[in-house]
Write an enzyme that holds these catalytic residues in place. Structure first.
Site, PDB file in Angstrom:
ATOM      1  N   GLU A  22     -11.117  -9.327   3.084  1.00 46.04           N
ATOM      2  CA  GLU A  22      -9.839  -8.981   3.699  1.00 46.04           C
ATOM      3  C   GLU A  22     -10.113  -8.883   5.200  1.00 46.04           C
ATOM      4  O   GLU A  22     -10.919  -8.062   5.647  1.00 46.04           O
ATOM      5  CB  GLU A  22      -9.294  -7.658   3.156  1.00 46.04           C
ATOM      6  N   HIS A  60       1.033   6.153   2.033  1.00 39.45           N
ATOM      7  CA  HIS A  60       1.788   7.092   2.870  1.00 39.45           C
ATOM      8  C   HIS A  60       3.008   7.691   2.171  1.00 39.45           C
ATOM      9  O   HIS A  60       3.622   8.619   2.694  1.00 39.45           O
ATOM     10  CB  HIS A  60       2.096   6.459   4.228  1.00 39.45           C
ATOM     11  N   ASN A  98       0.855  -1.195   0.000  1.00 39.17           N
ATOM     12  CA  ASN A  98       0.000   0.000   0.000  1.00 39.17           C
ATOM     13  C   ASN A  98       0.894   1.248   0.000  1.00 39.17           C
ATOM     14  O   ASN A  98       1.723   1.424   0.901  1.00 39.17           O
ATOM     15  CB  ASN A  98      -0.887  -0.057   1.251  1.00 39.17           C
TER      16      ASN A  98
HETATM   17  N1  PXP Z   1      -5.963  -3.203   4.243  1.00 41.44           N
HETATM   18  C1  PXP Z   1      -6.916  -2.239   4.303  1.00 41.44           C
HETATM   19  C2  PXP Z   1      -8.285  -2.591   3.863  1.00 41.44           C
HETATM   20  C3  PXP Z   1      -6.612  -0.946   4.759  1.00 41.44           C
HETATM   21  O1  PXP Z   1      -7.576  -0.018   4.838  1.00 41.44           O
HETATM   22  C4  PXP Z   1      -5.275  -0.645   5.100  1.00 41.44           C
HETATM   23  C5  PXP Z   1      -4.928   0.745   5.509  1.00 41.44           C
HETATM   24  O2  PXP Z   1      -5.088   1.607   4.444  1.00 41.44           O
HETATM   25  C6  PXP Z   1      -4.326  -1.661   4.985  1.00 41.44           C
HETATM   26  C7  PXP Z   1      -4.694  -2.932   4.577  1.00 41.44           C
HETATM   27  C8  PXP Z   1      -2.889  -1.423   5.288  1.00 41.44           C
HETATM   28  O3  PXP Z   1      -2.749  -1.065   6.622  1.00 41.44           O
HETATM   29  P1  PXP Z   1      -1.340  -0.520   7.122  1.00 41.44           P
HETATM   30  O4  PXP Z   1      -1.082   0.752   6.393  1.00 41.44           O
HETATM   31  O5  PXP Z   1      -1.554  -0.339   8.578  1.00 41.44           O
HETATM   32  O6  PXP Z   1      -0.327  -1.578   6.801  1.00 41.44           O
END
Ligand code: PXP
Length: 254
Positions: A160, A19, A16
């Site tokens: 998920e 950030h 992801n």
């Molecule tokens: N999965 C989902 C559905 C999320 O909303 C997020 C956060 O955006 C993540 C995974 C990833 O979480 P993290 O950034 O805490 O690893």
């Protein structure tokens, strides 16, 4: 109950990149670019890229989603709230998958799973339209029987499982609650798989917490963002991703 699905052959990592956009937006301009981070993540071994376009555009922006879709060579998992605006963007973008998440304007990150049990007709419509466009639909839910059954009934392809509570207890060194949450996730993974759903998991995972979840044979994909991007600042994106993949593989093999 849906037809039985075989266990996933391997465990995938979705990175992801939200950030990276958070840091970019702190100063305006285009640096660091989340799309460049996505390319680097793929080079380092990521199996897919996730990005969450929030209503307030606090990190990922519309243009990032369009560029990710146009440029990346691995599947794009578009995280979104089930709203008419996001549905229209998803149908225009046609990502590989959409992960529907709850979204509150005042939260710092996604808190809790989607309310699929009390789901309104719009969620149903959203799932139907996305699937009709050939997009795989994932629902981000708590690892409990009621939302799992509701997700299967709604026709989702994937659930998920929210690992946030487990990770919070691990951060607090509350090992009794950690054990309870691991059992809850394990049961959830089994039940979701038995219901014919592909099982993903994510939220808050770190090097320390990834192994317990990676071990579940039903889990096909982990989505990890904040920790990896934080590590990327300290040691670089490639070594952070490579270490995470190594830990996932070791846990799955054990
Ligand atoms: N999965 C989902 C559905 C999320 O909303 C997020 C956060 O955006 C993540 C995974 C990833 O979480 P993290 O950034 O805490 O690893």
């Amino acid at each position: 109950m849906s037809e039985a699905r075989s266990l996933p052959a391997a465990l995938r990592l979705g990175v992801n990149v939200d950030h990276v956009a958070t840091v970019r937006n702190a100063r305006g301009g285009g640096h660091p670019d989340p799309v460049r981070a996505a390319h680097l993540a793929i080079e380092a071994g990521a199996d897919g890229i996730t990005a969450h376009l929030r209503e307030d555009r606090r990190h990922i922006r519309d243009d990032d989603i369009a560029r990710l879709k146009a440029e990346i060579t691995r599947p794009l998992n578009f995280e979104m709230a089930a709203t008419p605006e996001m549905l229209a963007i998803a149908l225009k973008t046609v990502p590989h998958a959409c992960c529907l998440v709850p979204e509150k304007r005042e939260e710092r990150t996604t808190e809790g799973g989607l309310d699929v049990v009390g789901a309104g007709s719009f969620l149903e419509r959203c799932i139907g339209e996305l699937k009709a466009a050939g997009i795989r639909v994932s629902l981000f839910i708590e690892p409990d029987r009621a939302p799992i059954e509701a997700a299967a009934k709604l026709g989702a392809d994937i659930v998920e499982l929210h690992t946030g509570t487990y990770c919070e207890y691990a951060l607090a060194n509350d090992w009794q609650r950690v054990e309870h949450e691991v059992q809850r996730l394990r049961r959830g993974a089994r039940e979701a798989h038995a219901a014919g759903l592909e099982v993903h998991a994510g939220h808050g995972l770190t090097y320390n917490t990834v192994g317990e979840v990676a071990r579940f044979p039903e889990v096909a994909e982990l989505n990890i963002g904040h920790f990896l991007i934080g590590e990327a600042i300290l040691i670089g994106l490639r070594p952070a991703i490579e270490r995470m993949i190594r830990l996932m593989r070791e846990a799955r093999a054990s």
